[in-house]
Design a protein around this motif. Structure first.
Motif, mmCIF file in Angstrom:
data_model
loop_
_atom_site.group_PDB
_atom_site.id
_atom_site.type_symbol
_atom_site.label_atom_id
_atom_site.label_comp_id
_atom_site.label_asym_id
_atom_site.label_seq_id
_atom_site.Cartn_x
_atom_site.Cartn_y
_atom_site.Cartn_z
ATOM 1 N N VAL A 32 0.841 -1.197 0.000
ATOM 2 C CA VAL A 32 0.000 0.000 0.000
ATOM 3 C C VAL A 32 0.878 1.250 0.000
ATOM 4 O O VAL A 32 1.711 1.440 0.895
ATOM 5 N N THR A 33 0.702 2.103 -0.998
ATOM 6 C CA THR A 33 1.473 3.352 -1.087
ATOM 7 C C THR A 33 0.658 4.568 -0.691
ATOM 8 O O THR A 33 1.219 5.619 -0.388
ATOM 9 N N ALA A 34 -0.672 4.446 -0.689
ATOM 10 C CA ALA A 34 -1.538 5.544 -0.264
ATOM 11 C C ALA A 34 -2.909 4.978 0.064
ATOM 12 O O ALA A 34 -3.341 3.981 -0.517
ATOM 13 N N VAL A 35 -3.580 5.616 1.021
ATOM 14 C CA VAL A 35 -4.923 5.206 1.432
ATOM 15 C C VAL A 35 -5.886 6.335 1.100
ATOM 16 O O VAL A 35 -5.679 7.487 1.494
ATOM 17 N N HIS A 36 -6.936 6.014 0.339
ATOM 18 C CA HIS A 36 -7.941 6.999 -0.061
ATOM 19 C C HIS A 36 -9.304 6.570 0.475
ATOM 20 O O HIS A 36 -9.493 5.429 0.892
ATOM 21 N N SER A 38 -11.844 6.015 -1.275
ATOM 22 C CA SER A 38 -12.437 5.061 -2.208
ATOM 23 C C SER A 38 -11.644 3.765 -2.342
ATOM 24 O O SER A 38 -12.095 2.830 -3.016
ATOM 25 N N GLY A 39 -10.468 3.693 -1.753
ATOM 26 C CA GLY A 39 -9.660 2.486 -1.885
ATOM 27 C C GLY A 39 -8.196 2.734 -1.614
ATOM 28 O O GLY A 39 -7.830 3.677 -0.894
ATOM 29 N N LEU A 40 -7.335 1.908 -2.199
ATOM 30 C CA LEU A 40 -5.910 1.973 -1.943
ATOM 31 C C LEU A 40 -5.127 2.117 -3.241
ATOM 32 O O LEU A 40 -5.517 1.570 -4.266
ATOM 33 N N SER A 41 -4.006 2.832 -3.179
ATOM 34 C CA SER A 41 -3.010 2.789 -4.248
ATOM 35 C C SER A 41 -1.969 1.770 -3.827
ATOM 36 O O SER A 41 -1.513 1.785 -2.672
ATOM 37 N N VAL A 42 -1.608 0.868 -4.732
ATOM 38 C CA VAL A 42 -0.679 -0.200 -4.386
ATOM 39 C C VAL A 42 0.390 -0.356 -5.456
ATOM 40 O O VAL A 42 0.228 0.077 -6.594
ATOM 41 N N LEU A 43 1.500 -1.001 -5.054
ATOM 42 C CA LEU A 43 2.563 -1.400 -5.974
ATOM 43 C C LEU A 43 2.803 -2.892 -5.794
ATOM 44 O O LEU A 43 2.783 -3.399 -4.672
ATOM 45 N N GLY A 49 -1.233 0.215 -9.211
ATOM 46 C CA GLY A 49 -2.654 0.032 -9.437
ATOM 47 C C GLY A 49 -3.480 0.601 -8.306
ATOM 48 O O GLY A 49 -2.956 1.047 -7.286
ATOM 49 N N SER A 50 -4.799 0.594 -8.508
ATOM 50 C CA SER A 50 -5.756 1.016 -7.487
ATOM 51 C C SER A 50 -6.673 -0.150 -7.196
ATOM 52 O O SER A 50 -7.125 -0.841 -8.126
ATOM 53 N N VAL A 51 -6.954 -0.392 -5.922
ATOM 54 C CA VAL A 51 -7.774 -1.536 -5.535
ATOM 55 C C VAL A 51 -8.840 -1.109 -4.540
ATOM 56 O O VAL A 51 -8.708 -0.096 -3.852
ATOM 57 N N VAL A 52 -9.901 -1.913 -4.477
ATOM 58 C CA VAL A 52 -11.010 -1.662 -3.569
ATOM 59 C C VAL A 52 -10.752 -2.381 -2.250
ATOM 60 O O VAL A 52 -10.261 -3.516 -2.228
ATOM 61 N N LEU A 53 -11.103 -1.737 -1.163
ATOM 62 C CA LEU A 53 -10.942 -2.321 0.169
ATOM 63 C C LEU A 53 -12.301 -2.798 0.663
ATOM 64 O O LEU A 53 -13.253 -2.002 0.736
ATOM 65 N N PRO A 54 -12.461 -4.085 0.997
ATOM 66 C CA PRO A 54 -13.764 -4.575 1.469
ATOM 67 C C PRO A 54 -14.155 -3.943 2.795
ATOM 68 O O PRO A 54 -13.312 -3.505 3.575
ATOM 69 N N HIS A 55 -15.467 -3.929 3.071
ATOM 70 C CA HIS A 55 -15.981 -3.227 4.239
ATOM 71 C C HIS A 55 -15.432 -3.781 5.548
ATOM 72 O O HIS A 55 -15.207 -3.033 6.499
ATOM 73 N N HIS A 56 -15.201 -5.085 5.629
ATOM 74 C CA HIS A 56 -14.732 -5.644 6.898
ATOM 75 C C HIS A 56 -13.324 -5.170 7.241
ATOM 76 O O HIS A 56 -12.930 -5.165 8.407
ATOM 77 N N LEU A 57 -12.547 -4.733 6.239
ATOM 78 C CA LEU A 57 -11.226 -4.155 6.510
ATOM 79 C C LEU A 57 -11.307 -2.660 6.746
ATOM 80 O O LEU A 57 -10.523 -2.100 7.511
ATOM 81 N N VAL A 58 -12.274 -1.998 6.098
ATOM 82 C CA VAL A 58 -12.471 -0.563 6.321
ATOM 83 C C VAL A 58 -12.837 -0.315 7.779
ATOM 84 O O VAL A 58 -12.373 0.634 8.412
ATOM 85 N N ASP A 59 -13.673 -1.201 8.324
ATOM 86 C CA ASP A 59 -14.169 -1.025 9.693
ATOM 87 C C ASP A 59 -13.349 -1.767 10.739
ATOM 88 O O ASP A 59 -13.750 -1.866 11.895
#
Length: 325
Positions: A32-36, A38-43, A49-59
């Motif tokens: 993870v290079t940045a947390v937004h 709407s999701g994460l920027s990753v390398l 790339g950009s990926v979606v974070l599921p709700h159980h990890l958001v919370d």
């Protein structure tokens, strides 16, 4: 950004120990290079790339942080799970919620930045040190604006005398040769983070390491030594040496979490004295044969240091209670 191997991104063999064959069949590791919102920027070895974070990890109680490793689905830009961490720097968020706030994960060195002016505060440095020691991260104290003060050597001497064997540096953050003093901690694949109050020079140091003058910084106001927030989000950047640096928000208010182990390391002198008290439950306030009180009377222990130790103990105990609840 060109393709990077996992090793170049900071991958350690120990991370793979927590992955099964089924995990690798389902997804691939990315950092993870940045947390937004709407999701994460990753390398990853596939690139950026950009990926979606599921709700159980958001919370989750301890949210995904910059520097974390995650497992990404092969067929979808979605996080499967968070991988086991090597280290995590976190604090108790400001406000009344007392929620844990992740700052940076899987870092090797925490640069604790202060400046050679009225920002210098031993109690705050001890607070940051407890945070680093509890996370198992190597702390390095960095004094900036050494070129603007004739008291720089005094600040360093006082810090060394109080903080023990922690490495302490004094430099001019805008001088490229001075920034090179950080090179021993910036080997390829290693990750560092900078913490400290706003305006002390964290972003200037980061810019110097990255050779990036486009990242704007704002000067500290020397009349009242209050800094403006320069960095607006935590983000991870590659340096020319192949190391990674996580730039963080200026944090004037740093409420520590459950860091009892870190306090034991930072205040080992006080805990050693407490072990010499006559009574195991000694409160060090008028109790008979109290070694801590004798040290205060003899001048071997500073009143400020003991008061800060007690304050941080209370904060850590409250954080632990909240964590249990």
């Amino acid at each position: 950004m060109s393709m990077q191997t996992l090793s170049q991104l900071g991958w350690r063999p120990s991370y793979a120990q927590h992955l099964t064959l089924a995990d690798f069949e389902a997804g691939y590791p990315a950092r993870v290079t940045a947390v937004h919102r709407s999701g994460l920027s990753v390398l990853s070895s596939r690139g950026a790339g950009s990926v979606v974070l599921p709700h159980h990890l958001v919370d989750a109680p301890s949210t995904v942080a910059v520097g974390d490793w995650v497992l990404i689905e092969h067929e979808a830009d979605r996080v499967i799970r968070l991988l086991e961490r090597q280290s995590l720097i976190e604090r108790v968020a400001a406000g009344g919620e007392r929620r844990r706030q992740s700052i940076a994960a899987n870092i090797d060195t925490l640069f604790i930045v202060t400046s050679c002016n009225d920002d210098f505060n031993l109690s705050r440095l001890e607070r940051y040190l407890a945070l680093a020691c509890a996370a198992g991260v190597e702390p390095v104290v960095v004094f900036t604006k050494a070129d603007l003060s004739n008291q720089a050597s005094n600040y360093v001497t006082e810090a060394v005398g109080t903080l023990g064997e922690v490495t302490v540096l004094a430099l001019n953050a805008t001088d490229a040769t001075a920034v090179a003093e950080l090179a021993p901690w910036l080997e390829a694949g290693r990750t560092v983070a900078f913490v400290g109050s706003s305006g002390v020079g964290k972003s200037t140091l980061t810019n110097g390491l990255l050779g990036d003058t486009s990242r704007q910084t704002q000067a500290i106001r020397e009349d009242d030594v209050r800094g403006r927030h320069t960095t607006t989000a935590r983000e991870m950047f590659p340096t020319a040496s192949g190391a990674w640096v996580i730039d963080t928000l200026g944090m004037r208010e740093l409420r520590i979490g459950a860091v009892e182990s870190g306090l034991g390391t930072v205040f080992d002198d006080i805990e050693a004295l407490a072990a010499q008290c006559r009574f195991r439950d000694c409160h060090h306030e008028g109790d008979a044969d109290c070694a801590v009180q004798r040290a205060l009377a003899d001048g071997a222990l500073d009143h400020r240091r003991l008061a800060n130790y007690r304050k941080l103990q209370r904060e850590a105990a409250e954080a632990q209670r909240t964590l249990r609840e």
